[in-house]
Scaffold this active site. Structure first.
Site, PDB file in Angstrom:
ATOM      1  N   CYS A  45       0.817  -1.217   0.000  1.00 35.55           N
ATOM      2  CA  CYS A  45       0.000   0.000   0.000  1.00 35.55           C
ATOM      3  C   CYS A  45       0.853   1.270   0.000  1.00 35.55           C
ATOM      4  O   CYS A  45       0.330   2.365  -0.187  1.00 35.55           O
ATOM      5  CB  CYS A  45      -0.950  -0.025   1.184  1.00 35.55           C
ATOM      6  SG  CYS A  45      -1.773  -1.607   1.326  1.00 35.55           S
ATOM      7  N   HIS A 101      -3.356   6.756   2.926  1.00 31.86           N
ATOM      8  CA  HIS A 101      -3.762   5.412   2.516  1.00 31.86           C
ATOM      9  C   HIS A 101      -5.056   5.069   3.248  1.00 31.86           C
ATOM     10  O   HIS A 101      -5.182   5.288   4.455  1.00 31.86           O
ATOM     11  CB  HIS A 101      -2.644   4.431   2.878  1.00 31.86           C
ATOM     12  CG  HIS A 101      -3.030   2.992   2.752  1.00 31.86           C
ATOM     13  ND1 HIS A 101      -3.770   2.529   1.689  1.00 31.86           N
ATOM     14  CD2 HIS A 101      -2.793   1.921   3.546  1.00 31.86           C
ATOM     15  CE1 HIS A 101      -3.964   1.231   1.847  1.00 31.86           C
ATOM     16  NE2 HIS A 101      -3.392   0.838   2.964  1.00 31.86           N
ATOM     17  N   ASN A 115     -10.131  -0.821   1.307  1.00 30.51           N
ATOM     18  CA  ASN A 115      -8.686  -0.646   1.157  1.00 30.51           C
ATOM     19  C   ASN A 115      -8.267  -1.190  -0.210  1.00 30.51           C
ATOM     20  O   ASN A 115      -8.312  -2.398  -0.432  1.00 30.51           O
ATOM     21  CB  ASN A 115      -8.005  -1.412   2.300  1.00 30.51           C
ATOM     22  CG  ASN A 115      -6.496  -1.387   2.214  1.00 30.51           C
ATOM     23  OD1 ASN A 115      -5.925  -0.973   1.208  1.00 30.51           O
ATOM     24  ND2 ASN A 115      -5.842  -1.845   3.265  1.00 30.51           N
TER      25      ASN A 115
END
Ligand code: UT7
Length: 336
Positions: A118, A258, A288
């Site tokens: 990520c 993020h 996510n």
């Protein structure tokens, strides 16, 4: 930055998400869970999942096409493609090579993938910055794309509630007006806690040798430990990065983090003392999306008017590795 380094301009950004929406209520058909449990712990209500033959390449190509269009550059102007992905449809060829071919980017420019989960977009931006600063390459297409949903164990209710699929892309080029759109950038890793999130490749040793331990090919995550690590490290890290750049939190217009868990985002927000207006979140609708999450939040934030251009933003991410990183960037008019 090194003396005489060539400054970088963020020229265009784009994003793409699959059209198929899977809500928390839909997930109750798979296992014992509830919208209340998921939403209260993560801030997620729904996510977009690839369906049929959609995958990280098709999403990445769409996001890249949009970013290119906004940048005003042509495919012939691109002299490198870097793709950040941790859940690709195939390990090779690289997604970057697939997207190069898909968009008609000249056949001899370098194209490669990086895996920093990520944090991938921040890592890719950092690599691109080095190439542009040194004068080695002028215009680079960065794509961050993941099809997590194909690599999740849909019986694991702790990890599979969290992820969605999506892509984001950024075109960067040598700045011609002397202004550097990267005010500061920093990337980190701690491999000693690498087992916290992993995606093993299923594979067997040659039958002539001792067998290896076999692992199913699914995303494995120790969510609680990841949460504890990130909540401890990230807020201070972002604050320190701003200080090291000679700035104060109030000098920066937006936090674009993020999108892993709303509670983690809020911990960074609190540390910086930011109001909700300064914090870009879309986790409620996308979950996510790993590498894609930062550029997706950035591009969508601008498109939907939450982020005004002619501004500055602090980006920050973390993920498997464990990796983490941040960047303070200028968002100029015209990038979306
Ligand atoms: O970019 C990747 C980075 N990853 C992250 O940022 C992940 C960070 N971690 C998290 O966001 C949280 O750890 C999760 C949301 C993934 C999980 O929340 P948690 O509070 O850490 O849950 P847990 O896995 O420790 O499970 C707690 C309890 C367990 O029940 P018992 O053993 O206490 O009775 C689980 O069985 O919650 C149960 N549980 C669920 N219950 C309903 C786990 N998943 C679910 C679920 N629905 N989906």
């Amino acid at each position: 930055m090194i003396n005489n380094a060539i400054p970088l301009r963020i020229a265009g950004v784009g994003y793409s998400v699959p059209s198929t929406v899977v809500t928390n209520d839909d997930l109750t058909k798979l296992y014992d869970t509830s919208d209340e449990w998921i939403y209260s712990r993560t801030g997620i209500k729904e996510r977009r999942l690839v369906s049929g033959n959609e995958n990280a390449v098709t999403l990445g190509a769409e996001a890249a096409g949009k970013a290119l269009e906004k940048s005003g550059l042509k495919v012939e102007d691109i002299d490198m493609v870097i793709c950040a992905s941790s859940a690709p449809p195939e390990l090779y060829p690289a997604i970057a090579c697939r997207i190069q071919a898909h968009l008609g980017i000249p056949n001899d420019v370098p194209a490669f993938d990086i895996t920093a989960a990520c944090s991938g977009l921040i890592y890719a931006l950092s690599i691109a910055r080095g190439f542009i600063a040194s004068g080695m390459y002028k215009s680079i297409l960065l794509v961050a794309t993941d099809n997590n949903s194909r690599l999740l164990n849909w019986e694991d209710r702790s990890a599979s509630i969290l992820f969605g699929d999506g892509a984001g892309a950024v075109v960067v080029t040598a700045s011609e007006d002397g202004v550097d759109d990267i005010i500061s950038i920093d990337i980190r890793a701690n491999g000693s806690i690498g087992d916290l999130i992993r995606l093993p490749l299923a594979g067997k040793n040659c039958p002539l040798v001792e067998p290896n331990d076999e692992h199913p090919q699914f995303i494995e995550m120790n969510g609680k430990e990841v949460y504890k690590f990130v909540a401890r490290v990230l807020p201070h890290y972002v604050e320190d990065m701003i200080t090291k750049a000679g700035m104060k939190a109030e000098d920066i217009d937006y936090l674009i983090p993020h999108q892993a868990n709303l509670r983690i985002i809020q911990a960074v927000q609190e540390r910086l003392g930011y109001s909700d207006e300064k914090v870009v979140t879309n986790i409620k609708y996308y979950g996510n999306t790993s590498a894609a999450s930062i550029p997706l939040a950035m591009a969508e934030g601008v498109e939907k008017g939450k982020v005004k251009l002619g501004s500055t933003a602090v980006l920050c991410g973390f993920g498997a590795g464990m990796t983490w990183g941040g960047a303070i960037v200028r968002l100029r008019e015209g990038i979306v």
